[in-house]
Scaffold this motif. Structure first.
Motif, PDB file in Angstrom:
ATOM      1  N   TRP A 108       0.846  -1.190   0.000  1.00 34.97           N
ATOM      2  CA  TRP A 108       0.000   0.000   0.000  1.00 34.97           C
ATOM      3  C   TRP A 108       0.880   1.238   0.000  1.00 34.97           C
ATOM      4  O   TRP A 108       1.948   1.272   0.619  1.00 34.97           O
ATOM      5  N   ASN A 142      -1.855   1.198  -4.794  1.00 32.38           N
ATOM      6  CA  ASN A 142      -2.792   0.509  -3.900  1.00 32.38           C
ATOM      7  C   ASN A 142      -2.957   1.339  -2.642  1.00 32.38           C
ATOM      8  O   ASN A 142      -1.960   1.732  -2.007  1.00 32.38           O
ATOM      9  N   SER A 178      -2.810  -8.782  -0.989  1.00 35.32           N
ATOM     10  CA  SER A 178      -3.142  -7.362  -0.887  1.00 35.32           C
ATOM     11  C   SER A 178      -2.068  -6.568  -0.142  1.00 35.32           C
ATOM     12  O   SER A 178      -1.671  -5.489  -0.572  1.00 35.32           O
ATOM     13  N   ARG A 184      -7.639  -0.064  -5.526  1.00 34.85           N
ATOM     14  CA  ARG A 184      -6.676  -0.477  -6.544  1.00 34.85           C
ATOM     15  C   ARG A 184      -6.680   0.550  -7.657  1.00 34.85           C
ATOM     16  O   ARG A 184      -7.727   0.849  -8.225  1.00 34.85           O
ATOM     17  N   SER A 209      -9.275  -5.402  -1.169  1.00 32.27           N
ATOM     18  CA  SER A 209      -8.044  -5.233  -0.392  1.00 32.27           C
ATOM     19  C   SER A 209      -8.050  -5.948   0.948  1.00 32.27           C
ATOM     20  O   SER A 209      -7.122  -5.792   1.734  1.00 32.27           O
TER      21      SER A 209
END
Length: 774
Positions: free
Chosen positions: A358, A392, A570, A476, A531
């Motif tokens: 992320w 992300n 994720s 995303r 996610s």
């Protein structure tokens, strides 16, 4: 010894072996051993086995029986729309890999393509390169122009290595005289159904932990990941937890690949697998010696030496968890056939929103931090492929009333020789954001803005500050930069001036999401499907409890491991701090987010909580209910999707067809805590939920608090009560919620105006009375 000398010695040994045996395996290994001077990502290197002898200079030994043929299409390699070659010289690269445990015996490219009828056959051709070696030149003839063609091109197995690059170069001409190098008649389209077919046979690897995560996960294999988990008996909660930690690790390694973990109890599959065993629960047919500490071992399958088994072993379940944690966190330090873990100190609990995959939301982030290789930020040609950067984000970012996401963009390009329509367009998720004209050499229409020349490479540097509309971003995202540069000619018959157009996005460019607070309406199954939120808020799943039956069957275990693999995919990191509980252990669900994986016990608990649930599923009964409320369109939904949010006040039906569902609601055990339940009419039907989460189309249809999977499609609804999670200031929270009720705000404003008017009238009356008294 220098790298070049080491490779030459290794190649000489392999060549001698090939001549002596007449085999092709050693020659294929020579190609695998040869250093490739082309730019490769670090993940494409094939790990060597420490301590290998001269007779086995790599982890490869003699191949065993069992040749197979593997077919991969361009669509599976990421080119879902195929390849479009334009101009007099258009080229494109496609990367593919060969597994470490396979020896290539044959290879064929089944090229499906079409080309322009305007091309001159005597001057036009399509060249095919494999790892910079020319393997075929395809002519263009008039009879086949404009048709869909298929050509089989043999590929020399000796040219193949672990990481391979297939390059297609289009040389096209439409006239014998002066021509426009970017004329619309200059085209060749390559179909996404183009196939690379590789025949191979298994190679027996050394039993060495140093090659991990291969062969269970091979970075050169872009297919969905399937790693069987083997247990000697039905696993306890602790053993299931250990296997779940490994599932999150493999899911994180797989990245874009989906991961599945078939469960075998008491039997060995005929493929690479991970075995979880204690001294009391060993697998039949596998001769494991009792251990006195957590142990990791690489062994051969008793029925096939080319198949490897990774044995995670311990005296008891506690030892097994220690061994699993050592595998996922310290495998880089392991080598040899076996490793005994004498001590293991796990990492401390991870903070919120720190998932490596992320983007950071506490500071501006450089674009260079979001790619694996700086070369990904550079392109060449007049109409190059777009530069794409993956973004992300945490799913709960509040974009309400945000002016935009600051993007400080720095880029370089070969400047046009004169002003033209050359430009760079910026898109987010294929939605247009902004376009900038590329300024010509020595000119600028903006007197306050200067284009800076860089060194002597002919490129100019420019800089732009812009705002990305916040409503365009989701969990995303892809940020795309499309350069389009026009060639210039002094006259019709001259070559383009500056025939080597290049452009790049500077790695020091930044994007800043730090202005967005964390605050979101729940439940939102779209967050979970895309996610893993809210569980992945902590990437080690520190505040997650997974609820299953006391005696889960194979289908429930496979669903659990697949969901954990999705969460690892994720976040990009293994998770070891989630808890497992059965339906009776409600005390372990307090003040935690709960993931429930259906079984009879879990179904009974859902029925107990059922007054506020949008759907209850039994083998022969469905109860669907909703809380009457105004329908609010969720972020990102169109009018057609918003219509799906309507459901009945109550529906009670008797039916016996298969059905699976994702259900989200607020935990009855703690406020602002989420429960997401995977429910189905039977354990085997649970896989429909996993299929929907893995499928790009079905995943896009998952939202609201209820998603029903039936007959290969997914429908979503918003039926129950909502709640909010996150942390924003009281003033922001009040403004946000009041904005959802404009009529109430208007009435409050009128009431406030009336009260103020009364106060002012009273004050004026008193003041007038005082003046009269004076």
């Amino acid at each position: 010894m220098r790298l070049g000398e080491s490779w030459k010695l290794r190649a000489a040994c392999l060549l001698s072996f090939a001549v002596a045996t007449g085999g092709t395996v050693a020659l294929a290994e020579m190609a695998n051993a040869a250093p490739n001077t082309a730019a490769k990502p670090a993940s494409a290197t094939v790990p060597a086995v420490p301590g290998a002898t001269e007779s086995a200079s790599s982890p490869l030994i003699a191949p065993s029986a069992g040749p197979t043929e593997t077919t991969v299409t361009l669509a599976q390699l990421g080119q879902v729309n195929g390849l479009r070659l334009r101009g007099t010289e258009g080229s494109v690269d496609v990367n593919f890999g060969v597994r470490l445990d396979r020896g290539v015996t044959s290879a064929v490219l089944r090229l499906r393509y079409g080309y322009s009828p305007a091309l001159l056959p005597q001057m036009s051709q399509l060249k095919v390169y494999l790892n910079e070696e020319l393997v075929a030149t395809l002519p263009y003839d008039k009879d086949n122009a404009g048709k869909n063609l298929m050509r089989e091109i043999p590929l020399d197995p000796r040219l193949l290595s672990g990481f391979n690059r297939l390059r297609l170069v289009f040389l096209g001409h439409y006239t014998m005289e002066c021509e426009d190098p970017m004329h619309s008649a200059l085209w060749t389209d390559i179909s996404p159904a183009t196939e690379i077919v590789i025949g191979s046979q298994p190679l027996a690897l050394d039993n060495d932990l140093a090659i991990l995560p291969a062969p269970f996960f091979d970075r050169h294999d872009n297919r969905p990941l399937q790693v069987p988990f083997v247990f000697g008996a039905l696993p306890s909660q602790a053993i299931t937890h250990a296997a779940g930690v490994v599932a999150t690790w493999l899911g994180a390694l797989g990245d874009y690949r989906n991961a599945r973990f078939p469960v075998a109890i008491g039997t060995l599959p005929a493929r690479h697998a991970i075995v979880f065993a204690t001294n009391d629960t060993r697998v039949a047919g596998l001769d494991l010696v009792p251990v006195d500490a957590p142990t990791l071992s690489m062994i051969s399958h008793p029925g096939d030496p080319s198949v490897k088994l990774l044995v995670v072993q311990g005296r008891d379940a506690k030892d097994l968890e220690t061994a699993a944690l050592a595998l996922v966190s310290g495998r880089a330090a392991l080598s040899g056939a076996s490793a005994k873990i004498t001590s293991m100190q796990p990492l401390p609990r991870r903070p919120a929103y720190d998932a490596p995959r992320w983007i950071r939301t506490d500071r501006p982030v450089k674009i260079g931090e979001l790619v694996n290789d700086p070369a990904e930020l550079q392109v060449q040609g007049y109409s190059p492929w777009p530069i794409r950067v993956r973004l992300n984000l945490p799913a709960d970012l509040l974009t309400w009333q945000n002016t935009g996401i600051p993007l400080d963009l720095r880029y370089r390009y070969t400047p046009p020789v004169k002003p033209d329509e050359s430009s760079m367009a910026i898109e987010v998720n294929d939605q247009f954001v902004r376009a900038y004209r590329l300024k010509a050499s020595g000119s600028s229409t903006d007197k306050s803005h200067m284009v800076v020349e860089l060194l002597n490479d002919g490129t100019f540097a420019d800089q732009q500050a812009l705002l990305i509309p916040a409503f365009q971003v989701a969990a995303r995202n892809f940020l795309s930069f499309q350069f389009a540069m026009a060639p210039h000619k002094e006259n019709m018959c001259s070559q383009p001036v500056g025939s080597s157009a290049r452009a790049a996005i500077d790695a020091d460019s930044t994007v800043d999401f730090s202005t967005l607070p964390h605050y979101a309406q729940m439940p939102n199954l779209g967050f979970f499907a895309n996610s893993g939120f809210p569980f992945t808020k902590y990437s080690d799943l520190a505040e997650t409890t997974v609820v299953m039956s006391k005696a889960p069957d194979k289908a429930e275990l496979e669903t659990l491991f697949a969901m954990l693999g999705q969460m690892g995919k994720s976040t990009g990191v293994y998770a070891n701090r989630f808890e497992l509980a059965d339906a009776s252990q409600t005390d372990r669900m307090k003040d935690r987010d709960v993931l429930m994986i259906g079984g009879r016990d879990v179904g009974n608990l859902l029925a107990k909580w059922g007054k506020s649930l949008p759907l209850l599923i039994d083998q022969s009964r469905r109860v669907m209910s909703s809380v009457p409320q105004p329908v609010q369109r969720e972020r990102g939904l169109g009018i057609a999707q918003a219509a799906e949010l309507d459901g009945p006040v109550r529906l009670d039906a008797q039916t016996d067809g298969p059905l699976a569902a994702l259900i989200g609601f607020e935990s009855p055990l703690a406020p602002r805590r989420s429960v997401i339940a995977l429910s189905a009419t039977g354990p085997e039907v649970l896989q429909r939920v996993v299929d929907a989460v893995e499928d790009d189309v079905q995943r896009g249809n998952i939202h609201g608090d209820l998603a029903i999977m039936s007959a290969g499609r997914t429908e979503a609804f918003r039926l129950g009560d909502t709640y909010y999670v996150g942390d924003v200031s009281l003033w922001t929270r009040a403004r946000f919620h009041l904005s959802q009720h404009p009529v109430l705000v208007a009435l409050a404003a009128l009431l406030a105006a009336f009260v103020i008017a009364i106060k002012c009238f009273g004050w004026l009356q008193r003041r007038a009375a005082r003046r009269l008294e004076q």
